[in-house]
Scaffold this active site. Structure first.
Site, PDB file in Angstrom:
ATOM      1  N   HIS A   1      -9.571  49.017  40.511  1.00 41.35           N
ATOM      2  CA  HIS A   1      -8.417  49.010  39.601  1.00 41.35           C
ATOM      3  C   HIS A   1      -8.822  49.725  38.303  1.00 41.35           C
ATOM      4  O   HIS A   1      -9.925  49.550  37.802  1.00 41.35           O
ATOM      5  CB  HIS A   1      -8.018  47.559  39.318  1.00 41.35           C
ATOM      6  CG  HIS A   1      -6.952  47.443  38.285  1.00 41.35           C
ATOM      7  ND1 HIS A   1      -5.791  48.184  38.330  1.00 41.35           N
ATOM      8  CD2 HIS A   1      -6.874  46.683  37.149  1.00 41.35           C
ATOM      9  CE1 HIS A   1      -5.044  47.871  37.280  1.00 41.35           C
ATOM     10  NE2 HIS A   1      -5.676  46.982  36.548  1.00 41.35           N
TER      11      HIS A   1
ATOM     12  N   CYS B   1      -2.057  43.075  38.293  1.00 42.75           N
ATOM     13  CA  CYS B   1      -2.761  44.318  38.662  1.00 42.75           C
ATOM     14  C   CYS B   1      -3.363  44.247  40.061  1.00 42.75           C
ATOM     15  O   CYS B   1      -3.837  45.251  40.581  1.00 42.75           O
ATOM     16  CB  CYS B   1      -3.843  44.640  37.643  1.00 42.75           C
ATOM     17  SG  CYS B   1      -3.170  45.030  36.032  1.00 42.75           S
TER      18      CYS B   1
ATOM     19  N   ASN C   1      -3.778  52.471  32.778  1.00 43.77           N
ATOM     20  CA  ASN C   1      -3.609  51.346  33.707  1.00 43.77           C
ATOM     21  C   ASN C   1      -2.148  51.297  34.159  1.00 43.77           C
ATOM     22  O   ASN C   1      -1.273  50.915  33.387  1.00 43.77           O
ATOM     23  CB  ASN C   1      -4.009  50.050  32.988  1.00 43.77           C
ATOM     24  CG  ASN C   1      -3.896  48.824  33.878  1.00 43.77           C
ATOM     25  OD1 ASN C   1      -3.341  48.889  34.982  1.00 43.77           O
ATOM     26  ND2 ASN C   1      -4.400  47.694  33.408  1.00 43.77           N
TER      27      ASN C   1
HETATM   28  O1  UT7 Z   1      -5.626  45.056  34.330  1.00 43.36           O
HETATM   29  C1  UT7 Z   1      -5.880  43.798  33.807  1.00 43.36           C
HETATM   30  C2  UT7 Z   1      -5.297  43.814  32.484  1.00 43.36           C
HETATM   31  N1  UT7 Z   1      -6.061  44.095  31.338  1.00 43.36           N
HETATM   32  C3  UT7 Z   1      -7.375  44.387  31.189  1.00 43.36           C
HETATM   33  O2  UT7 Z   1      -8.163  44.523  32.070  1.00 43.36           O
HETATM   34  C4  UT7 Z   1      -7.822  44.502  29.752  1.00 43.36           C
HETATM   35  C5  UT7 Z   1      -9.174  43.874  29.508  1.00 43.36           C
HETATM   36  N2  UT7 Z   1      -9.575  44.033  28.113  1.00 43.36           N
HETATM   37  C6  UT7 Z   1      -9.956  45.208  27.603  1.00 43.36           C
HETATM   38  O3  UT7 Z   1      -9.948  46.219  28.268  1.00 43.36           O
HETATM   39  C7  UT7 Z   1     -10.445  45.220  26.183  1.00 43.36           C
HETATM   40  O4  UT7 Z   1     -10.622  43.910  25.723  1.00 43.36           O
HETATM   41  C8  UT7 Z   1      -9.488  45.971  25.221  1.00 43.36           C
HETATM   42  C9  UT7 Z   1      -9.485  47.452  25.543  1.00 43.36           C
HETATM   43  C10 UT7 Z   1      -8.078  45.427  25.306  1.00 43.36           C
HETATM   44  C11 UT7 Z   1      -9.980  45.805  23.780  1.00 43.36           C
HETATM   45  O5  UT7 Z   1     -11.303  46.264  23.662  1.00 43.36           O
HETATM   46  P1  UT7 Z   1     -12.412  45.325  22.985  1.00 43.36           P
HETATM   47  O6  UT7 Z   1     -13.661  46.096  23.035  1.00 43.36           O
HETATM   48  O7  UT7 Z   1     -12.396  43.988  23.662  1.00 43.36           O
HETATM   49  O8  UT7 Z   1     -11.915  45.236  21.503  1.00 43.36           O
HETATM   50  P2  UT7 Z   1     -11.565  43.944  20.645  1.00 43.36           P
HETATM   51  O9  UT7 Z   1     -10.284  43.349  21.083  1.00 43.36           O
HETATM   52  O10 UT7 Z   1     -12.775  43.072  20.559  1.00 43.36           O
HETATM   53  O11 UT7 Z   1     -11.354  44.588  19.217  1.00 43.36           O
HETATM   54  C12 UT7 Z   1     -12.449  45.180  18.508  1.00 43.36           C
HETATM   55  C13 UT7 Z   1     -11.895  45.807  17.236  1.00 43.36           C
HETATM   56  C14 UT7 Z   1     -10.955  44.878  16.453  1.00 43.36           C
HETATM   57  O12 UT7 Z   1     -11.156  45.117  15.081  1.00 43.36           O
HETATM   58  P3  UT7 Z   1     -12.043  44.123  14.191  1.00 43.36           P
HETATM   59  O13 UT7 Z   1     -11.368  42.782  14.337  1.00 43.36           O
HETATM   60  O14 UT7 Z   1     -13.405  44.154  14.813  1.00 43.36           O
HETATM   61  O15 UT7 Z   1     -11.962  44.717  12.837  1.00 43.36           O
HETATM   62  C15 UT7 Z   1      -9.580  45.390  16.837  1.00 43.36           C
HETATM   63  O16 UT7 Z   1      -8.617  45.153  15.842  1.00 43.36           O
HETATM   64  O17 UT7 Z   1     -11.130  46.964  17.587  1.00 43.36           O
HETATM   65  C16 UT7 Z   1      -9.833  46.864  16.971  1.00 43.36           C
HETATM   66  N3  UT7 Z   1      -8.873  47.560  17.799  1.00 43.36           N
HETATM   67  C17 UT7 Z   1      -8.647  48.878  17.687  1.00 43.36           C
HETATM   68  N4  UT7 Z   1      -9.153  49.814  16.868  1.00 43.36           N
HETATM   69  C18 UT7 Z   1      -8.721  51.066  17.014  1.00 43.36           C
HETATM   70  C19 UT7 Z   1      -8.111  47.055  18.800  1.00 43.36           C
HETATM   71  N5  UT7 Z   1      -7.367  48.048  19.344  1.00 43.36           N
HETATM   72  C20 UT7 Z   1      -7.690  49.172  18.660  1.00 43.36           C
HETATM   73  C21 UT7 Z   1      -7.256  50.517  18.767  1.00 43.36           C
HETATM   74  N6  UT7 Z   1      -7.798  51.429  17.923  1.00 43.36           N
HETATM   75  N7  UT7 Z   1      -6.347  50.919  19.687  1.00 43.36           N
END
Ligand code: UT7
Length: 331
Positions: free
Chosen positions: A256, A116, A286
């Protein structure tokens, strides 16, 4: 020799027509508009659905618009650098293909992969060629068909990414405008958290790799998030401080567009008002190497010659960095 700087003299962009909304995504995977908006900040993203089209087709449209707007002929271009993690194919470079499609015949061209941060790296590299005085017109493109490597059954990844392209023209100047400073960094140890498992020389494509879905983006969201928040803010603050830019002196932060919470954290560390921050994540998602030029393109009508602008990014590698520039023209 005069002290030459590189200045952006034009911007072009392109996104494909098809819009994938959160409503449509929530019929494909177990997610909701509310979750995506609160955790990421994306409402919709554009997707290239035409079979047989790739990142070069998006880049071609952005470069074509750039040449029209700047009134520069393809044969005047000396160099085109294409930042992408979704090249048309392993080789030749997507940059070569874009040049062929646009009719750029008197240039050399190559791809650059810095996740990115690709556009930042490519912009900094393009500037160095201009500063030698030998190259007069350099195009820097960021183009991605992220949908080609997204698993649309993986709810943790599929809401994040979109397709699109943006391009800028770099030309030499002796005025007090243009690209002034950059901080670029990388740490390959971060690759364990964000990568594509197969399709390279370590694990060439096979029936097994396809069956195991190893050609899709592999991302551990939380560590990537933590690194992004701290590293993007660190370099953005550092470039402000070492160029003596106060928050009120900055016209725009161009961050970004990966996650609204990462953008907010960076802007807060820089003590900026939200009005100083370019944000279009809600409509494109993104687009990896294309987020920064897509912002510049959307905001171009508001930009004024001499505006202080900081671009910053974080991505796969890990790679990160910031560039400080003074805008080159009034629209
Ligand atoms: O450009 C560089 C590349 N990438 C990035 O910058 C990404 C950086 N990371 C992020 O933006 C975030 O970590 C994400 C958007 C990918 C995820 O958000 P998060 O707040 O870190 O969520 P998490 O992975 O901690 O998941 C929290 C919960 C989980 O459920 P449990 O285990 O708490 O029951 C996930 O399974 O949210 C769940 N979850 C979803 N729920 C509904 C994950 N994706 C989804 C979804 N809809 N799409």
């Amino acid at each position: 020799m005069q002290n030459l700087k590189a200045v952006i003299t034009g911007v072009g962009s392109y996104v494909p027509d098809y819009i994938l909304t959160n409503e449509e995504l929530s019929k494909m995977v177990d997610t909701t508009d509310e979750w995506i908006m609160t955790r990421i900040g994306i409402k919709e993203r554009h997707i290239l659905r035409e079979p047989g089209k790739g990142s070069s087709d998006l880049g071609f449209e952005a470069v074509k618009q750039l040449l029209q707007k700047t009134n520069i002929k393809p044969e005047e271009i000396d160099l085109l650098i294409c930042a992408t993690v979704t090249p048309d194919m392993q080789f030749p470079a997507t940059a070569n293909i874009i040049c062929d499609k646009v009719g750029i015949k008197n240039a050399f061209s190559y791809d650059l992969n810095a996740g990115c941060s690709g556009f930042l790296y490519a912009l900094a590299t393009g500037c160095k060629f201009i500063e030698t005085g030998k190259y007069k017109k350099v195009i820097v493109v960021g183009t991605e068909k992220m949908s080609s490597i997204v698993d649309y059954t993986d709810r943790a990844v599929c809401p994040i990414f979109g397709d699109g392209a943006g391009a800028v023209m770099l030309e030499p100047t002796t005025e007090n405008i243009g690209i002034i400073d950059e901080i670029l960094l990388s740490d390959g140890a971060g690759r364990v958290h964000l990568h594509q498992k197969a399709g390279g020389s370590v694990k060439p494509s096979s029936f097994e790799t396809v069956a195991a879905k190893e050609h899709f983006i592999y991302q551990e969201g939380q560590p990537v998030f933590k690194w992004a928040v701290s590293k993007m803010a660190d370099v953005s603050v550092e470039i402000m401080e070492r160029n003596n830019i106060k928050p009120e002196d900055l016209a725009w932060l161009v961050p970004h567009q990966a996650n609204m919470r990462i953008i907010d954290a960076t802007a807060n560390r820089m003590n900026l008002d939200k009005k100083q921050v370019m944000i279009n994540i809600q409509k494109y998602g993104n687009t990896t190497s294309a987020t920064l030029p897509l912002c510049l393109s959307d905001w171009e009508p508001l930009l004024k010659k001499g505006d202080n602008i900081i671009l910053s990014a974080f991505g796969a590698g890990f790679t990160w960095g910031a560039i400080y520039l003074k805008w080159g023209y009034n629209s």
